[in-house]
Design a protein around this motif. Structure first.
Motif, PDB file in Angstrom:
ATOM      1  N   VAL A  66      -6.423 -47.434 -25.224  1.00 38.99           N
ATOM      2  CA  VAL A  66      -7.440 -46.633 -24.535  1.00 38.99           C
ATOM      3  C   VAL A  66      -8.390 -47.509 -23.721  1.00 38.99           C
ATOM      4  N   TYR A  67      -8.916 -48.580 -24.355  1.00 41.77           N
ATOM      5  CA  TYR A  67      -9.956 -49.373 -23.705  1.00 41.77           C
ATOM      6  C   TYR A  67      -9.397 -50.546 -22.912  1.00 41.77           C
ATOM      7  N   GLY A  68      -8.175 -50.993 -23.248  1.00 42.12           N
ATOM      8  CA  GLY A  68      -7.606 -52.119 -22.521  1.00 42.12           C
ATOM      9  C   GLY A  68      -7.328 -51.789 -21.074  1.00 42.12           C
ATOM     10  N   GLY A  69      -6.855 -50.566 -20.821  1.00 39.88           N
ATOM     11  CA  GLY A  69      -6.591 -50.175 -19.438  1.00 39.88           C
ATOM     12  C   GLY A  69      -7.846 -50.104 -18.605  1.00 39.88           C
ATOM     13  N   ALA A  70      -8.986 -49.815 -19.238  1.00 33.38           N
ATOM     14  CA  ALA A  70     -10.258 -49.757 -18.512  1.00 33.38           C
ATOM     15  C   ALA A  70     -10.947 -51.108 -18.429  1.00 33.38           C
ATOM     16  N   GLY A  71     -10.343 -52.159 -19.007  1.00 34.34           N
ATOM     17  CA  GLY A  71     -10.959 -53.491 -18.979  1.00 34.34           C
ATOM     18  C   GLY A  71     -12.141 -53.628 -19.920  1.00 34.34           C
ATOM     19  N   ASP A  72     -12.273 -52.701 -20.881  1.00 34.21           N
ATOM     20  CA  ASP A  72     -13.394 -52.737 -21.830  1.00 34.21           C
ATOM     21  C   ASP A  72     -12.990 -53.571 -23.042  1.00 34.21           C
ATOM     22  N   TYR A  73     -12.859 -54.882 -22.813  1.00 31.80           N
ATOM     23  CA  TYR A  73     -12.353 -55.746 -23.877  1.00 31.80           C
ATOM     24  C   TYR A  73     -13.426 -56.067 -24.916  1.00 31.80           C
ATOM     25  N   ASN A  82     -15.513 -60.360 -19.686  1.00 32.21           N
ATOM     26  CA  ASN A  82     -14.552 -60.950 -18.763  1.00 32.21           C
ATOM     27  C   ASN A  82     -15.183 -61.964 -17.817  1.00 32.21           C
ATOM     28  N   GLU A  83     -16.432 -62.340 -18.041  1.00 29.35           N
ATOM     29  CA  GLU A  83     -17.091 -63.259 -17.128  1.00 29.35           C
ATOM     30  C   GLU A  83     -16.379 -64.614 -17.100  1.00 29.35           C
ATOM     31  N   TYR A  84     -16.430 -65.238 -15.947  1.00 32.85           N
ATOM     32  CA  TYR A  84     -15.821 -66.567 -15.809  1.00 32.85           C
ATOM     33  C   TYR A  84     -16.723 -67.423 -14.923  1.00 32.85           C
ATOM     34  N   PRO A  85     -16.998 -68.642 -15.362  1.00 32.91           N
ATOM     35  CA  PRO A  85     -16.585 -69.248 -16.628  1.00 32.91           C
ATOM     36  C   PRO A  85     -17.358 -68.651 -17.798  1.00 32.91           C
ATOM     37  N   PRO A  86     -16.737 -68.620 -18.968  1.00 27.30           N
ATOM     38  CA  PRO A  86     -17.427 -68.038 -20.132  1.00 27.30           C
ATOM     39  C   PRO A  86     -18.595 -68.894 -20.575  1.00 27.30           C
TER      40      PRO A  86
END
Length: 512
Positions: free
Chosen positions: A469-476, A61-65
């Motif tokens: 499961v992982y989307g809610g934790a932000g583990d994309y 999720n880093e920005y800018p990528p």
């Protein structure tokens, strides 16, 4: 009036200029064409490439990528390998084993007026999220001793070394073996070594104190002396490390880049300070298989989903090639009553959306007791689009081939099998690719038909559970790694067979 004739040497020069101009224009056109193709490839493949890069990052999720990420730099490859060797003697998988010491270097800038104290280092608990209820494995913070020492000063740049030592729980010496804990039998701690259950002796207060912290399936390292096994300590899959600097101090760099940065750059988390190469670059891909294990069998659910999808896709491809080619040849070449009506029915079925018939199809499979993988196969043996494709292709083949076969005494089936079907390889390849892609990416119908046992699901339905499961934790990163793995087989199939998308050589077989 005097007419001056052009010199003989000027004509070749003009011809050379014209040739050079034509060459430059040809190269300019080729350059613009390749530039256009490059731009279009970036537009089409750009999201896939960015998804692939993000699936390798610790923080997608880093920005800018960034495109040049640390996980792809050889310098960090070697450092991750060395840390894995220090932690567990395994430069590929990493981890932390009893008796090993790990050193991790950190550099901090202490400007004038800032605190001159060393950074604070600590180990934290890291329990991965799982599709199933994962047992809480042993944590490195409960078994390790951590120290921070300054190693050098250059101006206001201070270098520190963090040392983590995993002290063994036993003083015994002997052969080191690895095993996995079993449920205890009474007061006895049991483990399996090479598939054989053994009793584990706890010979120190430290080992006895940690006995009830360990869960079954926990990997452990044992000391074997004769027929006795002593617990040296659990094997850690990771070494979670946190570095905190004081206000006014500036973190410069470390042996490996941090996985997460918080508190305005003063709190730095390393989810695994002994990753090894696989744990550093392909960590999310490894987690996709390891964090989806069935609690009953211990088998990876992601692997089961992949194998199920492969089996369904291959069987559907085989059935489509057999039945669609037979039906297409019959509609194209044979004469029988109701042929045109049957072809009209094929066209009608092709025009009807699948959403309008899925309820009736579901009820039919339910009444037949086929709400399983067999029902999913039976409901997709023949497709109207495949029959139409093969019919149109067979109609384009010269009739002289069949006439020559009939003169030689070939039956209709022999003519189809020996003469016409080999000429239909481009259509068969196209049918195979589209059928494989459709079966591999199918989501709605498997979601309706396959219920209950999670190990019987297909990959697309399993990826939805990843998102839940992982989307809610932000583990994309884990979601992206699963999506990339699901896309690779389709790309491989297309790249292998795309060269067969060529015209048939049947026309050259007929001389007239």
């Amino acid at each position: 009036m005097t007419i001056v004739a052009p010199s003989p040497s000027s004509a070749p020069l003009k011809q050379q200029d014209n040739t050079a101009f034509l060459n430059r224009r040809r190269w300019a056109r080729a350059g613009w064409l390749y530039l256009f193709m490059l731009v279009m490839s970036v537009l089409f493949l750009g999201p896939f490439l960015m998804g692939t890069l993000s699936s390798l990052k610790d923080n997608p999720n880093e920005y800018p990528p960034r495109i040049l990420i640390p996980q792809l730099r050889p310098t960090f490859f070697m450092r991750a390998y060395q840390l894995g060797v220090q932690g567990a003697g395994d430069g590929w998988n990493g981890g932390l084993a009893p008796g090993n010491t790990v050193t991790f270097d950190v550099r901090v800038r202490n400007p004038k007026g800032a605190p001159q104290t060393p950074p604070t280092a600590s180990l934290f608990v890291y329990q991965p999220t799982g599709l199933v209820n994962l047992a809480r494995l042993a944590q490195a913070k409960d078994y390790s001793v951590l120290k921070v020492a300054e190693t050098g000063v250059t101006g206001d740049l201070h270098s520190y070394r963090v040392t983590v030592t995993y002290a063994p729980l036993t003083a015994q010496t002997g052969e080191r073996v690895r095993g996995e804990l079993l449920p205890p039998q009474g007061n006895d701690l049991m483990a399996t070594v090479n598939g054989k259950p053994v009793k584990v002796t706890l010979d120190t207060p430290q080992a006895q104190a940690h006995q009830y912290d360990l869960q079954p399936t926990q990997p452990v390292q044992l000391i074997r002396r004769g027929d006795q096994y002593f617990l040296e300590g659990p094997l850690m899959a990771r070494l979670p490390l946190e570095i905190d600097v004081e206000r006014g101090q500036v973190f410069v760099d470390s042996t490996l880049p941090p996985s997460d940065v918080q508190n305005f750059g003063r709190s730095l988390a390393f989810r695994n300070a002994t990753p090894g190469i696989l744990g550093y670059t392909f960590n999310n891909y490894r987690r996709a298989f390891q964090e989806t294990r069935d609690a009953g069998t211990g088998r990876s659910l992601f692997l089961s989903w992949t194998l199920n999808t492969f089996a369904i896709a291959i069987l559907k491809v085989l059935s489509a090639v057999v039945f669609c080619s037979l039906a297409g040849y019959a509609l194209a070449r044979l004469n029988f009553p109701g042929k045109n009506l049957l072809f009209a029915l094929v066209l009608f079925v092709q025009m009807v959306p699948g959403q309008t018939t899925f309820i009736s199809n579901y009820l039919v499979l339910k009444n037949l007791g086929l709400l399983n993988i067999w029902g999913l196969l039976v409901s997709g043996l023949v497709t109207a689009g495949g029959v139409f494709l093969m019919k149109q292709f067979f109609e384009g083949l010269p009739k002289e081939l069949e006439e020559a076969a009939s003169i030689d005494g070939a039956s209709p089936f022999t003519t189809f099998w020996r003469v016409m079907l080999p000429q239909a390889s481009p259509a068969l390849i196209a049918l195979s690719i589209t059928t494989f892609q459709g079966a591999w990416n199918d989501f709605f119908w498997p979601l309706v038909v396959l219920k209950g046992d999670a190990s019987r699901q297909v990959l697309t339905v399993g990826l939805q559970s990843f998102r839940d499961v992982y989307g809610g934790a932000g583990d994309y990163g884990l979601i992206l790694s699963g999506a990339i793995l699901s896309a690779i087989p389709v790309l491989i199939v297309f790249l292998i067979f795309q060269r067969y998308f060529v015209g048939t050589g049947a026309d050259s077989a007929v001389k007239g």
